[in-house]
Design an enzyme around this catalytic site. Structure first.
Site, PDB file in Angstrom:
ATOM      1  N   LEU A  91      15.338  30.113  72.163  1.00 54.49           N
ATOM      2  CA  LEU A  91      15.682  31.524  72.035  1.00 54.49           C
ATOM      3  C   LEU A  91      17.019  31.686  71.306  1.00 54.49           C
ATOM      4  CD1 LEU A  91      15.168  34.005  74.941  1.00 54.49           C
ATOM      5  CD2 LEU A  91      16.455  34.463  72.863  1.00 54.49           C
ATOM      6  N   ALA A  92      16.984  31.640  69.986  1.00 59.11           N
ATOM      7  CA  ALA A  92      18.215  31.690  69.198  1.00 59.11           C
ATOM      8  C   ALA A  92      17.870  32.077  67.766  1.00 59.11           C
ATOM      9  CB  ALA A  92      18.909  30.338  69.222  1.00 59.11           C
ATOM     10  N   GLU A  93      18.222  33.292  67.384  1.00 60.76           N
ATOM     11  CA  GLU A  93      17.847  33.773  66.058  1.00 60.76           C
ATOM     12  C   GLU A  93      18.597  33.070  64.936  1.00 60.76           C
ATOM     13  OE1 GLU A  93      18.393  35.641  68.661  1.00 60.76           O
ATOM     14  OE2 GLU A  93      16.396  36.448  69.010  1.00 60.76           O
ATOM     15  N   GLN A 112      11.805  38.868  66.877  1.00 61.74           N
ATOM     16  CA  GLN A 112      10.941  39.577  67.825  1.00 61.74           C
ATOM     17  C   GLN A 112      11.075  41.102  67.743  1.00 61.74           C
ATOM     18  OE1 GLN A 112      11.050  38.633  72.260  1.00 61.74           O
ATOM     19  NE2 GLN A 112       9.268  37.499  71.523  1.00 61.74           N
ATOM     20  N   ASP A 167      13.719  44.305  65.718  1.00 63.10           N
ATOM     21  CA  ASP A 167      14.796  44.649  64.785  1.00 63.10           C
ATOM     22  C   ASP A 167      16.191  44.405  65.342  1.00 63.10           C
ATOM     23  OD1 ASP A 167      14.817  47.083  66.573  1.00 63.10           O
ATOM     24  OD2 ASP A 167      12.998  47.492  65.419  1.00 63.10           O
ATOM     25  N   GLY A 168      16.393  44.798  66.615  1.00 63.13           N
ATOM     26  CA  GLY A 168      17.735  44.727  67.181  1.00 63.13           C
ATOM     27  C   GLY A 168      18.213  43.316  67.470  1.00 63.13           C
ATOM     28  N   PHE A 169      17.348  42.327  67.239  1.00 63.01           N
ATOM     29  CA  PHE A 169      17.724  40.951  67.574  1.00 63.01           C
ATOM     30  C   PHE A 169      17.913  40.071  66.348  1.00 63.01           C
ATOM     31  CE2 PHE A 169      14.985  42.274  71.304  1.00 63.01           C
ATOM     32  CZ  PHE A 169      16.062  42.887  71.930  1.00 63.01           C
ATOM     33  N   TYR A 175      20.564  40.389  64.400  1.00 59.33           N
ATOM     34  CA  TYR A 175      21.996  40.251  64.095  1.00 59.33           C
ATOM     35  C   TYR A 175      22.593  38.876  64.392  1.00 59.33           C
ATOM     36  CZ  TYR A 175      21.344  45.309  63.827  1.00 59.33           C
ATOM     37  OH  TYR A 175      20.881  46.556  63.523  1.00 59.33           O
ATOM     38  N   HIS A 233      15.398  48.082  70.438  1.00 56.28           N
ATOM     39  CA  HIS A 233      14.003  47.833  70.052  1.00 56.28           C
ATOM     40  C   HIS A 233      13.479  48.871  69.067  1.00 56.28           C
ATOM     41  CE1 HIS A 233      14.491  45.423  73.655  1.00 56.28           C
ATOM     42  NE2 HIS A 233      13.343  44.827  73.433  1.00 56.28           N
TER      43      HIS A 233
END
Ligand SMILES: Cc1ncc(C[n+]2csc(CCOP(=O)(O)OP(=O)(O)O)c2C)c(N)n1
Ligand SMILES: Cc1ncc(C[n+]2csc(CCOP(=O)(O)OP(=O)(O)O)c2C)c(N)n1
Ligand SMILES: [Mg+2]
Ligand SMILES: [Mg+2]
Lengths: 369, 331, 331, 369
Positions: free
Chosen positions: C58-60, C82, C84-86, C88, C129
């Site tokens: 779990l690490a963009e 997963q 839009d907000g993730f 960054y 989200h």
């Protein structure tokens, strides 16, 4: 190389805790373990823990049915994790400041949040339901791991002030993979911050099992960073409470930051939109249901001669909370968008002009109707 | 009144802010004993000690994330990001947390936090050390974005940024750090949302910020010698934009050219062009033109002078604006 | 020809791309057995196995950073973020590495990599989200930014994005995932830099992308019933912008309204307004207007309908444009 | 709590390697240590290592003087770190793919980069001086730690292909604090990637000492993540080489990812713009100068009866390299900005139109002159 293999064997190999098992006070059948017996058993505490777990479960289940009935947009269940949450939060001092993730409903309940405050953001009427300073409990952080750094900064602030407040950060096994969480481990260890990390390892990050998430148990990784680390049966409220008490007081005493990894399980789906059957087996669920934290503690209490009347009274309180949860949920009204324009900045800002544009538009449209 | 470089003016602003309020703390990479790679925090450790000025581990997300935690505890952190190109690891903390926290709390929580960023090109640096990334922050609701261009303004704007109860991303024109000017330490704080008209003109209005203000002023002077009267506005605040002042100036000249180092595509000039055109549609004699970095990643230092908007390109744009629709000049 | 939802069309595009080229791999959080939280990668693991479709930690930043490494080794990774907000946490890898690698290498290194982002609001989700963050990427030289609005286009655009040798940030309108349409699996790949004129009009041109295209079409239809002829252009590519097509359409109508969910301040509409005005200055009868999210952080779900640009707001803007300078309508 | 303290003592405390010292083959006086003697001493290898270190230092020092004379915009010296770099890179197979940070000039030299390729970006004529595929050496990454994830992805690609290439990532003690590096540790351990991390702990990150950077030595943190970890005297070329050989071959053999922490020192400033006197003491510099990797290995060679002629020849080669470095540096010409417009995208893109605008403008201005 053979000649040199021995000589050049790596200093360190991952096997740090070979066959250890997590600290456990209550076994699967609700018998006290040797460790549990050695640790003074406090029936009043046990009753309190039990009661809060039962209340949390009642709220959690009511929230699920509220979501099913369209009263909530989404709900993330904490069922199964009540011991990890209640056991830990009740071992903290009220002044200790908590940065939760987003599933710590039992923590919020113990800290005095109303059901309405807990449900607001899931109903879509707010992004955060409560005042973080009123209960020394920050809002939920939905962007995984970010709160670990906020906790590090808050802890740093407390230390700069010479305060004896301990800051506590909750997060999950999945969030532990985020850079932010690991940066926070390092800052805490390097700056010796009065900070306690509590990881609820509920075995899954949505559909991703811990085996795909980390190469070692988190308490081992944390020790590598320099955090004193405990590994606990997170479905054992007595062990969670004792270990958290030990950890938080040692942090307060200046022995440096610490981490508790609580082995637990998410009984429900990741959220009300999730279908866990797609990725986990009935057997696994079955096995963990046997370790249900409430049933286990109840057995201990029954042996401790807590009578049925008390259990009945507790169940009644839970039923009442469920009713209250439903009422407060339905009473949660949407804000007026117009009011939000003034809440983005503390100092005057032209965005407030957009408010009048918005209101003019609303009048225009309503006029046409 | 003291004569100081822009870098020193910023240093004095932090010093005076820390003297005025002991909740102000300074953190970042090498801001302590070293005084920062540009020495902007020089001497602060000596005066305020390592508890109020401290070196952090090398992690920008950590710097901003912990600064948020410090602000939640009641401190007023001033973070230094060592170079513009190194702010991106902190982007999530800035956009998802810093910018949104107040709205998330419906106004309950304030995050008085300043992020100082030495930005822009022109110093012959290697890659990632010459970025002009203000647009990313200006597009983010919840942040204030300030850009200073000269020593006295740098002092006043940074004081105001530190006094503001909102998060401020504060851009410092690194190639102007050594420019000298008279700094009034007793000047009242500058408004964080007002542009400054540095020069009035009749024929065209130049709109610039940070390092480009000097370029705009030089271009205006050169145009003046050719008999063209050009005004110059220093934006100072990039978010919010002082649209009223911009529209007032452009309404008078009917022509505007925006100058900044960032690539023009979705650069701050795009918003200025759109907003000014909306407000001055009938007054405009030519479209608002933009002179900025080309739409390339910042190039190697040896060609940065060709890449950056210089006086010649600004003059050509003024020309293009004045002759718009007549001779087809291509700029 | 198959009838499919937009989500399914994207799923088929990945399936067919993976069949066509075994260097294509899919990675992200929960994209494997679960098939993604929106099921867009559903079934890919069954057909291609866990070596070509895999769940990541779990690490963009890790997702994009390792995808860059995979691309350097010759793979063509398709990453799913997963929500839009993730995205960054991955911003540094995207802006400093992914976007700049080719220019850094003076064209020696290509990074054929797609980042899929389910974006936008309207599904009643919790915070983070419902973000429309395309402008951050569109402002970044070195990236291509694509936004799809309907099933057949979604299929063709994603195929083209995967075939492109440039990094592509691919926006998916999550609230349109369930819209059905006829998808031609044999259609030739769509150009990644061309807008599509969906409807021609005489009086005003609506310019939209992704989820807002449907809103624009509905508004055009409503206007039509009131006797106003409105055209609609689907941008499809946000970077680069198909400025030629936009200018051609607007030159005909003399009026334009841009519609997107992102906040208007420095949103893609700002660049469109600036670029179109530069090209159609004399043809424009009114300034290019923008209808978008208000300049607030995305609000709680219960008020998102008021926040998002809907048909009424678009109609009011068309009105404002047509009456511009006459009656002072305030929108 | 006292009764329970023992019982609830943390499973894990940071003290993982109490009094261990790094693996060392050559002591301060250039004597082989017991470990060094036990390990077969290969004089030819020692000579090669020595030669490359001397060449690297010659290039490094010439680059500094070129910068002082305005021929380079900036230079980051690797003086003092030659053993950590040469010793490690020479233990790799040529096909092993390297992701360096930005100070690995000795690594580049060993991998066959010309001085011109190494200097290009520091002269400001390019952002990257070489073709990363030609030498299996990626460009320098100036944004700290980002390359660790690229290396993880590259290693994953190699594993998917079934290739036996090992990927190697170099980074510093400061970069180790970045989220990206820690995410890379976790990905490597979780996915069991064929990846070797090499951290040159040169004690400083610009003015920040390791004591302010991490709470534990990096090799301990890495072990916590699940990486087999070695701790080596990074100023000892023989130990660096032997350990790296051991580590890289064990990774190749499928024993999982590994990390080497090399204790070394940056003798010069962080860069030619840095003034290290502002933050470190003469004594510290003095102490580390005594552990100079070149002098230490030279003593060993002298004892190994390598004659003066060979040393003289090596110094001559170094002098020649310095001359070549200066020549190639001065020959590095700036690119034409016009050419860059076509190098941003692989597929056609309208930015190429800006090229003609730019060229038109250049003509316009030149016309006026
Ligand atoms: C930065 C970020 N990436 C992705 C997500 C989407 N997401 C929400 S919860 C979740 C799984 C979290 O797992 P874990 O940390 O173990 O907590 P748990 O849900 O098990 O309590 C994911 C991937 C997110 N919220 N934030
Ligand atoms: C993300 C990022 N933040 C900050 C910097 C600025 N910077 C360049 S080198 C450096 C110190 C690096 O120290 P270390 O990783 O130990 O490597 P060393 O310079 O000692 O070889 C810093 C802070 C950077 N390059 N990248
Ligand atoms: Mg979990
Ligand atoms: Mg270092």
């Amino acid at each position: 190389m053979s000649r040199t293999t021995e000589l050049l064997a790596p200093e360190l190999t991952p096997e740090l805790t070979p066959e250890l098992s997590p600290i456990r006070f209550i076994d699967a059948d609700g018998e006290l373990t040797p460790a549990g017996r050695q640790h003074r058993f406090d029936v009043d505490l046990a009753r309190d823990l039990y009661r809060d777990m039962v209340l949390a479960r009642a709220l959690d289940r009511e929230a699920v049915s509220l979501q099913r009935q369209g009263e909530l947009g989404l709900w993330l269940q904490c069922e199964g994790q009540e011991a990890a949450q209640v056991g830990s939060v009740k071992a903290l001092a009220d002044r200790d400041h908590i940065f939760p993730s987003y599933r710590e409903h039992a923590v919020g309940l113990v800290r005095g949040l109303t059901p309405g405050e807990l449900l607001a953001q899931w109903r879509g009427v707010a992004h955060a339901g409560w005042d973080p300073f009123e209960h020394n409990l920050h809002f939920y952080s939905l962007v995984l791991g970010t709160q670990a750094l906020h906790a590090a900064g808050y802890a740093l602030g407390c230390r700069l002030e010479g305060s004896d407040v301990v800051t506590v950060a909750y997060f999950g096994d999945g969030a532990a993979s985020q850079g932010d969480v690991n940066e926070a481990f390092n800052w805490a260890a390097t700056m010796e911050l009065p900070l306690l990390f509590i990881c609820q390892n509920n075995q899954w990050a949505i559909s991703t099992p811990t085996s795909k998430q980390s190469g070692t148990p988190l308490h081992q990784r944390a020790a590598g960073f320099g955090l004193r680390s405990w590994w606990v049966d997170g479905n054992d409220a007595l062990a969670m409470h004792a270990v958290t008490r030990e950890a938080v007081e040692s942090v307060r005493a200046g022995q440096g930051p610490a981490l508790i990894e609580a082995e637990t399980y998410r009984i429900g789906g990741h959220s009300t939109s999730d279908d866990p059957k797609r990725y986990r087996t009935p057997d696994e669920l079955e096995a963990w249901t046997h370790r249900d934290p409430i049933r286990r503690l109840r057995r201990v209490l029954e042996r401790g001669r807590v009578d049925d009347a008390w259990f009945a009274e507790t169940d009644a309180a839970a039923a009442a909370l469920a009713v209250r949860t439903r009422e407060e949920c339905k009473a949660l009204a949407a804000p007026d968008l117009a009011d939000l324009f003034a809440e983005v900045y503390a100092d005057p800002h032209p965005v407030e002009r957009e408010r009048s544009e918005y209101e003019a538009f609303v009048r225009l449209v309503e006029g046409e109707r | 009144m003291v004569v100081a470089t822009l870098g020193k003016a910023l240093n004095l602003a932090m010093r005076d802010a820390m003297r005025a309020d002991d909740r102000v703390v300074v953190l970042g990479e090498d801001v302590g004993v070293l005084g920062g790679v540009f020495r902007v925090t020089d001497g602060l450790t000596d005066e305020f000690g390592p508890r109020r000025v401290f070196d952090t581990p090398l992690a920008e997300s950590g710097i901003v994330g912990t600064a948020i935690g410090l602000a939640l505890r009641g401190f007023r952190p001033v973070c230094e990001i060592q170079f513009d190109g190194f702010v991106y690891p902190a982007f999530d903390q800035i956009v998802s947390q810093l910018a949104k926290m107040r709205a998330r709390s419906r106004g309950r929580v304030a995050l008085p936090l300043v992020i100082r960023i030495p930005a822009g090109g022109g110093i012959g640096a290697v890659e990632h050390h010459s970025e002009s990334n203000e647009a990313y922050f200006a597009h983010t609701a919840g942040l204030r974005v300030v850009s200073c261009s000269n020593p006295p303004d740098a002092y006043r704007l940074l004081r105001s940024a530190i006094e503001s109860n909102d998060p401020v991303v504060f851009f410092e024109p690194k190639r102007r750090y050594w420019d000298k000017g008279e700094v009034d330490l007793d000047a009242r704080p500058a408004a964080l949302d007002r542009a400054l008209v540095l020069r009035t003109g009749r024929d065209c209005t130049l709109i610039a910020h940070g390092p480009s203000v000097k370029v705009a002023l030089a271009a205006a002077e050169a145009a003046h010698e050719d008999g063209v009267s050009v005004g110059v506005v220093d934006l100072r605040s990039l978010a919010p934009l002082d649209v009223d002042t911009l529209r007032r100036c452009v309404a008078q000249t009917g022509r505007a050219v925006v100058v900044h180092e960032a690539s023009t595509f979705l650069g701050i000039g795009a918003e200025i062009a759109a907003a000014v055109t909306e407000g001055c549609f009938f007054e405009l004699k030519a479209p608002v033109l933009r002179v900025g970095g080309y739409n390339l990643p910042y190039p190697p230092a040896k060609v940065e002078e060709e890449f950056l908007p210089g006086v010649d390109r600004v003059l050509a744009a003024i020309d293009h604006s004045i002759n718009f629709g007549r001779t087809p000049v291509d700029v």
